[in-house]
Write an enzyme that holds these catalytic residues in place. Structure first.
Site, PDB file in Angstrom:
ATOM      1  N   THR A 114      88.697  52.145  81.694  1.00  0.00           N
ATOM      2  CA  THR A 114      89.257  51.264  82.706  1.00  0.00           C
ATOM      3  C   THR A 114      90.089  52.059  83.699  1.00  0.00           C
ATOM      4  OG1 THR A 114      89.297  49.483  81.113  1.00  0.00           O
ATOM      5  CG2 THR A 114      90.665  49.199  83.070  1.00  0.00           C
ATOM      6  N   GLU A 155      88.839  41.736  75.130  1.00  0.00           N
ATOM      7  CA  GLU A 155      88.898  42.202  76.515  1.00  0.00           C
ATOM      8  C   GLU A 155      87.528  42.031  77.140  1.00  0.00           C
ATOM      9  OE1 GLU A 155      90.207  46.239  76.361  1.00  0.00           O
ATOM     10  OE2 GLU A 155      92.293  45.673  76.449  1.00  0.00           O
ATOM     11  N   HIS A 211      86.895  45.467  73.348  1.00  0.00           N
ATOM     12  CA  HIS A 211      86.434  45.315  74.726  1.00  0.00           C
ATOM     13  C   HIS A 211      84.912  45.200  74.710  1.00  0.00           C
ATOM     14  CE1 HIS A 211      86.547  47.126  79.068  1.00  0.00           C
ATOM     15  NE2 HIS A 211      85.947  45.941  79.020  1.00  0.00           N
ATOM     16  N   ARG A 216      82.060  45.249  76.650  1.00  0.00           N
ATOM     17  CA  ARG A 216      81.691  45.655  78.008  1.00  0.00           C
ATOM     18  C   ARG A 216      80.297  45.150  78.339  1.00  0.00           C
ATOM     19  NH1 ARG A 216      83.829  49.733  81.137  1.00  0.00           N
ATOM     20  NH2 ARG A 216      85.850  50.566  80.473  1.00  0.00           N
ATOM     21  N   ARG A 256      78.486  49.702  75.796  1.00  0.00           N
ATOM     22  CA  ARG A 256      78.526  51.127  75.423  1.00  0.00           C
ATOM     23  C   ARG A 256      79.179  51.348  74.054  1.00  0.00           C
ATOM     24  NH1 ARG A 256      82.669  53.446  79.936  1.00  0.00           N
ATOM     25  NH2 ARG A 256      81.263  52.238  81.269  1.00  0.00           N
ATOM     26  N   HIS A 257      80.017  50.436  73.582  1.00  0.00           N
ATOM     27  CA  HIS A 257      80.621  50.622  72.258  1.00  0.00           C
ATOM     28  C   HIS A 257      80.615  49.308  71.463  1.00  0.00           C
ATOM     29  CE1 HIS A 257      84.063  49.326  74.630  1.00  0.00           C
ATOM     30  NE2 HIS A 257      84.355  50.516  75.086  1.00  0.00           N
ATOM     31  N   HIS A 312      86.669  52.659  70.083  1.00  0.00           N
ATOM     32  CA  HIS A 312      86.094  54.005  69.927  1.00  0.00           C
ATOM     33  C   HIS A 312      85.656  54.349  68.510  1.00  0.00           C
ATOM     34  CE1 HIS A 312      86.453  54.373  74.101  1.00  0.00           C
ATOM     35  NE2 HIS A 312      87.734  54.120  74.062  1.00  0.00           N
ATOM     36  N   ASN A 365      93.238  48.788  69.395  1.00  0.00           N
ATOM     37  CA  ASN A 365      91.935  48.683  70.055  1.00  0.00           C
ATOM     38  C   ASN A 365      90.947  49.556  69.298  1.00  0.00           C
ATOM     39  OD1 ASN A 365      89.702  49.359  71.782  1.00  0.00           O
ATOM     40  ND2 ASN A 365      90.837  48.444  73.489  1.00  0.00           N
ATOM     41  N   GLU A 372      99.124  41.978  80.818  1.00  0.00           N
ATOM     42  CA  GLU A 372      99.201  43.286  80.177  1.00  0.00           C
ATOM     43  C   GLU A 372      99.306  44.320  81.287  1.00  0.00           C
ATOM     44  OE1 GLU A 372      96.536  44.266  76.944  1.00  0.00           O
ATOM     45  OE2 GLU A 372      96.670  46.412  77.426  1.00  0.00           O
ATOM     46  N   HIS A 400      97.138  51.144  77.791  1.00  0.00           N
ATOM     47  CA  HIS A 400      96.200  52.110  78.376  1.00  0.00           C
ATOM     48  C   HIS A 400      96.805  53.506  78.427  1.00  0.00           C
ATOM     49  CE1 HIS A 400      92.377  53.208  80.239  1.00  0.00           C
ATOM     50  NE2 HIS A 400      93.088  54.170  80.767  1.00  0.00           N
TER      51      HIS A 400
HETATM   52  C1  LIG Z   1      91.770  47.739  79.525  1.00  0.00           C
HETATM   53  C2  LIG Z   1      91.993  49.031  78.846  1.00  0.00           C
HETATM   54  O1  LIG Z   1      92.694  49.868  79.304  1.00  0.00           O
HETATM   55  C3  LIG Z   1      91.341  49.291  77.557  1.00  0.00           C
HETATM   56  O2  LIG Z   1      91.723  48.330  76.672  1.00  0.00           O
HETATM   57  C4  LIG Z   1      89.844  49.289  77.697  1.00  0.00           C
HETATM   58  O3  LIG Z   1      89.278  48.932  76.467  1.00  0.00           O
HETATM   59  C5  LIG Z   1      89.426  50.682  78.114  1.00  0.00           C
HETATM   60  O4  LIG Z   1      88.024  50.727  78.076  1.00  0.00           O
HETATM   61  P1  LIG Z   1      87.336  51.641  76.960  1.00  0.00           P
HETATM   62  O5  LIG Z   1      87.825  51.157  75.625  1.00  0.00           O
HETATM   63  O6  LIG Z   1      85.874  51.417  77.180  1.00  0.00           O
HETATM   64  O7  LIG Z   1      87.815  53.041  77.227  1.00  0.00           O
HETATM   65  N1  LIG Z   2      94.390  47.483  76.988  1.00  0.00           N
HETATM   66  C1  LIG Z   2      94.652  48.814  76.496  1.00  0.00           C
HETATM   67  C2  LIG Z   2      93.941  49.020  75.199  1.00  0.00           C
HETATM   68  O1  LIG Z   2      93.508  48.087  74.558  1.00  0.00           O
HETATM   69  C3  LIG Z   2      93.787  50.384  74.670  1.00  0.00           C
HETATM   70  O2  LIG Z   2      93.738  51.340  75.693  1.00  0.00           O
HETATM   71  P1  LIG Z   2      93.680  52.876  75.190  1.00  0.00           P
HETATM   72  O3  LIG Z   2      94.848  53.083  74.251  1.00  0.00           O
HETATM   73  O4  LIG Z   2      92.378  53.048  74.471  1.00  0.00           O
HETATM   74  O5  LIG Z   2      93.806  53.690  76.452  1.00  0.00           O
END
Ligand SMILES: CC(=O)[C@@H](O)[C@H](O)COP(=O)(O)O
Ligand SMILES: NCC(=O)COP(=O)(O)O
Length: 244
Positions: free
Chosen positions: A104, A73, A46, A48, A52-53, A13, A10, A154, A194
């Site tokens: 999340t 996402e 993600h 959103r 925000r990102h 960030h 993911n 998931e 997560h």
């Molecule tokens: C669903 C999840 O847990 C993450 O994949 C999600 O992307 C968290 O949101 P942020 O990345 O904005 O922290």
């Molecule tokens: N769905 C979880 C994800 O994509 C990443 O979550 P995290 O490792 O940033 O908490």
């Protein structure tokens, strides 16, 4: 049987750092290429509602440049479903979203929103997208996911990751383990994610039959000190070492 557990990286960030100053760097597109080179099996982003990102531009460029696959996402809104229908990522993961949340906070309440979830699953599947539901590791949510026609879930590992004692961590691990078994018995593909990091990932990766872990924050945090390629390679190594 070798459990070829997959890693979805993911890159939200990377975009958080970019948005902090409104610059064009660091570019999530570049990060995705590095992560894929280092062994990521997919890239999770993600989009959103509050942007925000990850930005819309990131999604469209990643669609053209990824060599693995995109897991988009998103919340279940008309705006996001329309974007997904246009972009056609390989996967969409439906997640709950609140503007005021830091990240999340819980899984999607499929039980309480079956009609809305089923309708989004149908629309996205008709666009050729494999839909996943981000849910708490609960049998009722897994059963509702099956009723909604989702092929993938998931499991939210936040309660495991944020456990404040070893006993609670163990209890949450058992909750995830039984949810994986329950989901597999129902014919679902079961992923998890997560809050997973380098010191808590292996017990989850070791769960037989788990398909993919989506991990972001911990990998990007480590990348700050050791580089993204090393951060991805090490996470993949830990996961493969643990997988049965
Ligand atoms: C669903 C999840 O847990 C993450 O994949 C999600 O992307 C968290 O949101 P942020 O990345 O904005 O922290
Ligand atoms: N769905 C979880 C994800 O994509 C990443 O979550 P995290 O490792 O940033 O908490």
């Amino acid at each position: 049987m070798t459990n070829k557990i997959l890693l979805g990286v993911n890159i939200d960030h990377i975009a958080t750092l970019r948005q902090a100053r409104g610059t064009q760097y660091p570019d999530p597109v570049y990060a995705a290429a590095i992560a894929e080179e280092a062994g990521a099996d997919g890239i999770t982003v993600h989009l959103r509602e509050d942007r925000r990102h990850i930005q819309d531009r990131d999604i469209y460029v990643l669609k053209e440049t990824l060599t693995t696959r995109m897991n988009l996402e998103m919340a279940i809104t008309d705006e996001m479903v329309a974007i997904a229908e246009k972009v056609k990522p390989a996967h969409c993961c439906l997640v709950p979203e609140k503007r005021e949340e830091l990240t999340t906070e819980g899984g999607l309440d499929v039980v309480g929103n079956e009609a809305q979830v089923a309708s989004a699953v149908k629309r996205l599947a008709e666009a050729g997208i494999e839909v996943s539901l981000f849910i708490d590791p609960e049998p009722a949510q897994l059963e509702a996911a099956v009723r909604c026609g989702a092929p993938v879930v998931e499991l939210h590992t936040g309660a495991y990751a944020e456990a404040e004692s070893h006993d609670v961590e163990l209890a949450e691990l058992k909750r995830v383990e039984s949810a994986v078994r329950f989901g597999l018995d129902k014919g679902l593909i079961v992923n998890a994610g997560h809050g997973l990091h380098y010191h808590n990932v292996q017990p989850i990766a070791a769960i037989p039959g788990i398909n993919e872990l989506n991990i972001g924050h911990a990998i990007i945090a480590r990348a700050v000190f050791s580089g993204l390629s090393e951060a991805v390679t090490e996470m993949k190594r830990l996961m493969r070492e643990a997988a049965v």
